[in-house]
Design an enzyme around this catalytic site. Structure first.
Site, short mmCIF file in Angstrom:
data_model
loop_
_atom_site.label_atom_id
_atom_site.label_comp_id
_atom_site.label_asym_id
_atom_site.label_seq_id
_atom_site.Cartn_x
_atom_site.Cartn_y
_atom_site.Cartn_z
N GLY A 40 27.87 12.06 -97.40
CA GLY A 40 27.95 10.60 -97.39
C GLY A 40 26.37 10.07 -97.57
O GLY A 40 25.61 9.41 -96.70
N TYR A 41 25.76 10.26 -98.87
CA TYR A 41 24.64 9.84 -99.11
C TYR A 41 24.49 8.60 -99.98
O TYR A 41 24.05 7.53 -99.43
CB TYR A 41 23.66 10.81 -99.88
N SER A 42 25.00 8.77 -101.10
CA SER A 42 24.91 7.63 -102.09
C SER A 42 26.02 6.37 -101.71
O SER A 42 26.85 6.71 -100.98
CB SER A 42 25.59 8.08 -103.45
N GLU A 79 18.97 21.19 -101.97
CA GLU A 79 20.08 20.80 -103.11
C GLU A 79 19.58 21.14 -104.08
O GLU A 79 19.99 21.87 -105.43
CB GLU A 79 20.47 19.24 -102.76
N THR A 86 18.06 11.16 -110.89
CA THR A 86 18.12 11.06 -112.41
C THR A 86 17.07 11.78 -113.04
O THR A 86 16.07 12.05 -112.43
CB THR A 86 18.32 9.75 -112.92
N ASN A 87 17.48 12.26 -114.25
CA ASN A 87 16.25 12.96 -114.93
C ASN A 87 15.00 11.80 -115.08
O ASN A 87 13.80 12.22 -115.41
CB ASN A 87 16.81 13.47 -116.43
N GLU A 88 15.36 10.76 -115.05
CA GLU A 88 14.30 9.52 -115.23
C GLU A 88 13.42 9.60 -113.89
O GLU A 88 12.21 9.57 -113.77
CB GLU A 88 14.84 8.34 -115.47
#
Lengths: 373, 398, 373, 398
Positions: free
Chosen positions: D127-129, D244, D383-385
Site C-alpha cells: 500500500g504505497y501509491s 525493489e 518512472t523512467n523520467e
C-alpha cells in the site's frame, strides 16, 4: 566474475592517464596540424617508455600484456586524451609481425623506434575484408607485389608495412590471400600521405612490381585471411575502447558546459529537457562500456565467439558514438561546432571510427550471419 | 482539396527550370554537385545573373526591382534551384535586410540601400548573435551610445556568416542599457570599413570558415543609419526572424540530396552488390524518403496557407525541427554510404577549382564535412529545443 | 494546390463530428463490450442516415463521394470518436460489390441495411496479400468454395462476404485468384466470432464445399488480385485516416491531462522534458497527416503511384502510431493503462491498425520494391 | 578483470537448473510459456515448492529460513527461472516486507510474520501509491489518527498488485498531517479482513485485473502493527524501494523472451520464408540482442559490486531505464512477429486452463497483451523520467 583491474593494469592506467593529462591537449593537436606533423614524436617516445606498446604484446612475443583487457587499459586512456600517435597501427600490424616470428622487429615496435602498419584496404573494398585485388606472384624464390592500398593508417610514417595480397582466387574470396612484410623503402613502393577528418594520418600505398624475397610471406600461401581477421579483431577492440575513452571525454566536456554555461539567467544544465537527454547519453555510454568489456573478455575465444563480440561491440560503439556526438554538439550549441573547442576533435574522431573496419549496419548484418553459423 | 500544382504554378516551374538550364554556369553547378566551397566571386556572379532576370529579391515588390513571388513560387524556385545544383542566394541583403527596410526603413534608406543590394555593390552580413547569448537572442550586450549625430558602438557579434566578404553589417545594439531585455535595442546599419571593426573568421568542425566574430571598438555610426525608431529594434528583428524561418524546412535541399544519395548508393559497391540493394541501407533511404514525401506536403500546407496571407504559427517551428532532422539524416546517410572514403580531409580539393584530383570518388570529399556542417541546422535560427518549447507553449497554453 | 475541404465535405465533417461527439464515448464502447455487442445498431443507423456510407461510393455506384478525400473526411471523424461500427468493411467489400455491378446490394450497404465484408485473410498468410489457399472449383455452371478465412472484420455481423479463392496457380501467386460474392447464410458457411484487442469484432469463416452459381464471381476468373489490391488500397486509406483521427484523440487527451494533472505542486505539463517530448509527438502527427493527404490525393492514380503512397502512408502511420501510443501512455503514467480511461482504447486501436494489412516493416520493404519497379 | 562466473557460481547455476528441471510443475511452466495468467493457487504452489527447498526468501539470513544469497546468486536464480518458464516470486512478502521487518521490525513482529510469509499463511500486498501521487511517492494523503491503542486509517491506495488475493497489506500512512511531506509518515501492517477495507480491481489495458484500488474507511489498526518508530516510515519505505529496484533490470525475463522470440520468428512465415530471415526483422532482433548482451554485463557489473557490499547509486536508475526499454522492445517485437494473429483478444484462453484452444498460434494470444502490460515497466517503481532526473542530478550536481 571480477570487474576490477589487476594491480599492474591499474598502475599502467594511472600513470598513462597522468602522463597524457600532462602532455596532451587540444592545443597540441592543433599545433601538430598547423605544422603538418602526423603526431608528436616526444609523446610517442614517452608512451613507449611508459610501456604502452609493450602492453600490446604477450610475454611470448616480448611484451608484458597482449590480452583484451591490456588493450582496453591503454586505448581508453588514449581515447580520452584524443592522441594521434601511431599505437593502433602497432596493434594491427604488430601481432602479424610477431606471428611471423620476427621478434627483432617486435622489439623495435615496443621500443617505439619502428612504426609498423597494416596495408590492407583497397579502393572499392568498402568494409569487405576479403576484397583483395593486389596481386602476389611467385617468381622463383621471390614474390612480386602489384596493386594499390588505401587508407593505410600512418602509412607515411611507417617503416614496415604488412601488405595483404592475393595469390589465388577471385576478388572477394577469403582463400588465396597472403600477408607480406614489406619495408616501406622497398623499390616500387610509393607512399602518398593525407590527413583524415579526425586529424589522423593515412596514406595510399602503390606497389609497382615490388620484388621481395619469398620469406617475407607471413604464414602459409593463400591462408592469410584467418590471421588478418584475428588481427583486425584486435584492432577493432582497440578502436572500440578508444571510442569509449573519447565518449568519456565528450561527456565530461558536456557535463562541465551544462554546469557552467548560463542562459536565461540559469545554468543550461538546469533545463529538464537537456538533463533527460544527457541521462540517456550517460546510459548509452554505460552500454558501450559493457559491450567493450564483453569484447575484451572474449578476444581470446574461438573465432565464432570472438567475432560475434567484435561485431556486437562495433555496432554498439557506432550507435552510441553517433548519439554522443550529435547530442553533445546539440547540448552545447554553436561553440561545439568550432574547430578550436576540444569537443570538435572528439566528435570527428568518434564519427570516423564508424568508418573504420565496418560501420553500424555492416556489423549488425555480420552479427546476424555469425549468429546463424 | 487538391494536392497538385495549378497550371499556372506548373508553367512557373517550367520557366524556372528552363532558365536554370540555360543560365546556371556549369562551373558553379559542378562545385555544388561536388560539395565544394563557393568563393565570393561565385556568389556575386550568381546574384548578378539572378538580378538580370529580376529573380534576386524574390519577396520584394516589383516597384523596387523585386520578383513579388508568393510563398508557393518561392518554394518552386528553391526546389528547382537545388535540383539544378544552383548556389543558394546569400540571404542577408535580398531576403533579410530588404524586407526590413521595405517595412520599416525611411524612404531615403530604401532608395539608397535597396538598389545596391540588387546590383551587388553592397554585400551584407548579419550582426545578431553575441557570445554567451545563444538561444537567448535578446541578451544583447553590444552598446551604441549616442554622441551627437553618431552612435558609438562597442561590443562583439559572433556566428556572422560570410561576414569576411561583407561591406555592411546590420546589427542589433543596445541603445538603452537601463531598459528591460527586449526593450532598448536598436537596429543599425554599419559600414564594415568604419575604423574600429575587426573581423575574425572562425574555423568550424568541417574545416570551413563560413562564420566570423566581429569586434566593435568605438565604432562611430551616423544616427541616420538607424532603421526605424530608437529602442524599437527588437520589433524589426523579430520581423526579420519570421522571414528567415520560412525557408528553414529545406525541402529543396533534401530533395536534391536524396537524389544524389540514391545515385551514390547505386554506384558504391558493398558486399558484392550496389549499396542501394543492401536491405538495411535501402531501408534507411526509404525511411527518409517517406519522411521527406510527408514533409514536402507539410511544407506545402504551410506555404499554401502563407501564400493566402495566413501567417504560420507553431507550424514553422514544426517545419524547422522536422526539416532539420531530415536534412541531417540525409547527410548522415551520404557520409555512411562512402564508407572509408569519407575519411580523408580534402580541404584543398573542397576549396580549389577543377585542377585538383579527389582521393576516392569525386563527391566523397564533401560527405563528412557536410554532415558535420549540417549539425548547425538544429542550432541556429532558434535551436530545436527552443522550437519545441514554442510548439508546446502554443498547444498547452501553460 | 488547395488544402481546404470542399463545402460539402466540410459540412459532412462538421455534422458527423457533432453526431459522434453527442452519441459516442468510452462509456458506450464499454457498455457494448459488456453486453457482447459488436457495435451499436442505433449509431450505425444514424451514420447511414448522415450519409457516411454514401460518401464511400461514387455517384456512378449510387453514392455521392468515393474519392480519397471523401474517405478521409469520414474516417478521421470515426477514428477520433473511436467507433466500432462496420464502416471499414463497407470500404473493403463495397467497392468490389459495386465492381460486380450489384448496385442493388450497394444501395442496401449505403442504406445501412446490409453489412458486407471482405473474407480474404488466411492462417499463415501474415501480410502476404497473394497468399490464398482457399480453393474455387468450377463444377458446370457452379462454383465450389473450400477453405478457411481468418480475421474477417465483422464477419459474424455480415450478410454478404466477398471471398477470395484460388482457381489456379500456387499458394503465393497473384494470378489465379478470383473473388466471389457469398451470402453468409449459404450452405457450408460457418462463421465463428471473436473480439479483437481493440474491441472490434472479427470472425473465422469456414467454407465447407460451398456451392454457388458461377455468376457470384466478380470479374474474370483468376484475375481478382488487381481488384483486390485496389480495394485494399482504399481500405488502407480508410485505416490510415482512422489512425490519424485516433492520434488526434490521444493527443487531445494527453494535452488535457498535462494541463490538469498536478504533481510536485505544479501541472505536469510544466515539466520541460515532457513538453519537448509532446512537441515531438505533435510534429510526427503532422507528418502522419501529410502522409495521409498524399495517399488520399493519389488514390485514383495508376497502380504503381497509388501503391507507393499506400505503403508510404501505412509505414508512416505505423511508426507514428507507436510513438503516439507509447509516449501518450508514458506522459500520462498509470492512469493510461486502465481500461476505463479512454486513452486505453485509442492505444489498442492504434496498435492493432499496424497489424492490419501490413505493418511498418512490411510496407517499408514494399515501398522499396515498388520504387525500384 | 574476469568476465566469467567462478566455478562456485557455475555449480550454483547447475544446482538451480537441475532443481527447476525436477520440481517446476509442467502445468505452471506451460502457462508461463503461453503467457497465460496465473491463479492464486499457482503462485501458492510455487511459493510452497521454493520454500520447501529453502529458496523462497532469497535475501533473508539463514536463521530466519532465508537462503542468504548474494546478488550474483539471486541473478543466476532469476535467469534460470525465466529460462525454465518458472513463475516469478510474488515479491511483497518474501522480497519486500521481509527485509524491512528484519531491519526495522520488533523481535515479536519478526517471530510472528516471517514464518507466515514463508509457509504461505499470509499473502501480502503493498500500500504505497495513492491516486494523484504518481511519481511523487511521498505525497501520501491516507491518514492514521491515533485513538488509544489503535490507529484509525482513512484514505485510498491504488495500483496494489495482486491485492485481490492478499491477507495483509503494508501501508504508508500519514500520522502527522502537520509535518513536512517526507516526515510524519508511518509504516503500518494491516489485516485485510479488518472492517472498513474495500478492494476494487482495476482492469488494465491488456484485459487483466492484476492491480487494485484499496479503500480505507475508519479502519482500526492496533498500534502494535506499526513497524519501527512513528513518523519514520519514509526511511523504511526508501529502504524497501532500494530492494525493489535491484531486480528491475529484468535480464532473466529478457533473455527468456529473446529465446522465445527467435523461436517464434523461425516459425512464422513471411513473404515465403521464415520471418527470422527477413532482413529488417532480423536486424531488429539482432539489435536488441546486442543491447541485451551489453545490458547483461552492465547488470553483472552492478550486481557484482553489490555482492561485494557496494550500494548501487545512479547505476540502478540506469539499469531501470535501459532494462525496461529492452523488455518493452522485445515484447513489441513478439507482438509484431505474429502479424494479424496478434489481434484476437483471447481472454478466456489466457485465464483458463488447458481445455481451451487458441485462435492462431498457441503463444500468439498473449503477445499483444504482454506488450501493453509491459508499458508499466517505465512507469512504476519510479518512472523512467524520475530515474533520468536522478541520473543527471547525481552526475551534474545541479
Amino acid at each position: 566474475m571480477d570487474f576490477n583491474l589487476t594491480e599492474e593494469r591499474g598502475m599502467l592506467r594511472d600513470t598513462l592517464g597522468r602522463f597524457l593529462r600532462d602532455k596532451y591537449d587540444h592545443g597540441l593537436r592543433r599545433r601538430l596540424e598547423a605544422s603538418g606533423q602526423a603526431y608528436c614524436p616526444d609523446v610517442f617516445e614517452g608512451l613507449a617508455e611508459l610501456g604502452v606498446l609493450g602492453a600490446l604484446f604477450s610475454e611470448e612475443h616480448g611484451g608484458f600484456g597482449g590480452s583484451g583487457f591490456d588493450l582496453a587499459v591503454v586505448f581508453e586512456e588514449l581515447g580520452r586524451a584524443g592522441t594521434l600517435e601511431p599505437i593502433l597501427p602497432a596493434v594491427l600490424a604488430g601481432g602479424l609481425i610477431a606471428e611471423a616470428g620476427r621478434t627483432d622487429l617486435v622489439e623495435e615496435i615496443i621500443a617505439g623506434t619502428t612504426v609498423a602498419t597494416l596495408a590492407h584496404g583497397e579502393a572499392g573494398a568498402r568494409y569487405d575484408q576479403s576484397h583483395v585485388t593486389t596481386s602476389a606472384k611467385v617468381d622463383g624464390d621471390q614474390i612480386v607485389l602489384s596493386g594499390t592500398k588505401s587508407h593505410v593508417l600512418n602509412g607515411a610514417q611507417a617503416r614496415l608495412l604488412v601488405v595483404s595480397a592475393r595469390e589465388s582466387g577471385a576478388v572477394m574470396d577469403e582463400a588465396g590471400i597472403s600477408l607480406f612484410l614489406v619495408p616501406s623503402d622497398a623499390i616500387g613502393v610509393t607512399i602518398t600521405d593525407h590527413v583524415n577528418l579526425d586529424s589522423t594520418s593515412a596514406a595510399t600505398v602503390v606497389l609497382d612490381s615490388v620484388r621481395l624475397d619469398a620469406s617475407v610471406r607471413i604464414g602459409s600461401a593463400g591462408e592469410g585471411f584467418e590471421l588478418l581477421e584475428a588481427s583486425i579483431a584486435r584492432g577493432v577492440t582497440a578502436l572500440c575502447v578508444e571510442a569509449l575513452g573519447a565518449m568519456e571525454a565528450a561527456k565530461t566536456l558536456t557535463l562541465e558546459y551544462l554546469k557552467e554555461r548560463r542562459q536565461f539567467g540559469v545554468p543550461i544544465g538546469s533545463f529538464q529537457a537537456l538533463q533527460h537527454r544527457m541521462a540517456d547519453v550517460l546510459i548509452e555510454i554505460e552500454q558501450a562500456r559493457s559491450a567493450v568489456i564483453n569484447l575484451a573478455g572474449n578476444l581470446h575465444r574461438p573465432r565464432l565467439e570472438r567475432e560475434r563480440h567484435v561485431s556486437a561491440a562495433k555496432n554498439m560503439i557506432g550507435r552510441v558514438a553517433t548519439l554522443v556526438v550529435e547530442e553533445c554538439i546539440q547540448l552545447h550549441g554553436g561553440i561545439a561546432m568550432t574547430e578550436e573547442y576540444a569537443l570538435s576533435h572528439f566528435a570527428r574522431r568518434l564519427t570516423m571510427i564508424d568508418h573504420l573496419y565496418g560501420d553500424v549496419d555492416h556489423h549488425l548484418e555480420r552479427f546476424i550471419t555469425l549468429s546463424a553459423a | 482539396m487538391d494536392l497538385h500544382y495549378t497550371e499556372e504554378e506548373q508553367a512557373f516551374r517550367t520557366k524556372v527550370r528552363e532558365w536554370l538550364a540555360e543560365n546556371l554556369p556549369h562551373a558553379l553547378s559542378e562545385k555544388i554537385r561536388l560539395g565544394k566551397r563557393l568563393t565570393k566571386a561565385d556568389y556575386e556572379l550568381w546574384h548578378r545573373l539572378l538580378n538580370e532576370r529580376g529573380w534576386l529579391a524574390q519577396n520584394w515588390p516589383r516597384e523596387y526591382g523585386g520578383a513579388e513571388w508568393n510563398a508557393v513560387q518561392r518554394q518552386i524556385f528553391e526546389e528547382e534551384s537545388c535540383l539544378a545544383n544552383a548556389p543558394h542566394i546569400v540571404p542577408f541583403g535580398p531576403t533579410m535586410l530588404g524586407p526590413v527596410l521595405l517595412a520599416f526603413g525611411s524612404e531615403e534608406q530604401k532608395r539608397h540601400y535597396l538598389p545596391r543590394i540588387l546590383n551587388g555593390e553592397d554585400w551584407w552580413c548579419q550582426g545578431y548573435s553575441e557570445p554567451g547569448a545563444g538561444s537567448d537572442l535578446a541578451a544583447i550586450k553590444t552598446t551604441a551610445m549616442r554622441d551627437g549625430d553618431h552612435y558609438v558602438v562597442n561590443g562583439q557579434k559572433t556566428w556572422t556568416t560570410l561576414g569576411q566578404h561583407a561591406d555592411w553589417i546590420f546589427c542589433l545594439v543596445r541603445t538603452d542599457p537601463g531598459a528591460k531585455k527586449q526593450e532598448g535595442i536598436s537596429f543599425l546599419l554599419i559600414d564594415m570599413k568604419t575604423p574600429g571593426i575587426t573581423v575574425r573568421p572562425i574555423t568550424l568542425i568541417d574545416g570551413d570558415a563560413e562564420v566570423n566574430e566581429v569586434f566593435f571598438d568605438d565604432v562611430r555610426v551616423p544616427v541616420a543609419n538607424r532603421v526605424g525608431e530608437e529602442n524599437k529594434g527588437w520589433t524589426y528583428a523579430k520581423y526579420l526572424l519570421t522571414h528567415e524561418r520560412t525557408n528553414i524546412t529545406g525541402v529543396g535541399f533534401s530533395t536534391a540530396t536524396l537524389k544524389a544519395l540514391k545515385s551514390t548508393a547505386a554506384q558504391v559497391q558493398s558486399g558484392g552488390r550496389p549499396l542501394s540493394q543492401n536491405p538495411l541501407f535501402a531501408a534507411r533511404m526509404a525511411q527518409v524518403e517517406i519522411d521527406l514525401m510527408a514533409m514536402t506536403t507539410t511544407n506545402l500546407r504551410v506555404v499554401s496557407a502563407a501564400s493566402k496571407g495566413r501567417a504560420p504559427g507553431a507550424e514553422s517551428s514544426m517545419l524547422k525541427v522536422k526539416g532539420s532532422r531530415i536534412r541531417q539524416e540525409l547527410t548522415s546517410l551520404m557520409r555512411r554510404a562512402f564508407g572509408p572514403d569519407a575519411m580523408p580531409f580534402q580541404n584543398d580539393y573542397l576549396e580549389g577549382g577543377d585542377n585538383l584530383d579527389a582521393l576516392g570518388p569525386e563527391n566523397a570529399a564533401s560527405a563528412a564535412p557536410t554532415y558535420f556542417n549540417m549539425r548547425k541546422l538544429s542550432i541556429f535560427g532558434g535551436t530545436n529545443e527552443v522550437q519545441r518549447t514554442i510548439i508546446t507553449k502554443t498547444m498547452l497554453g501553460l
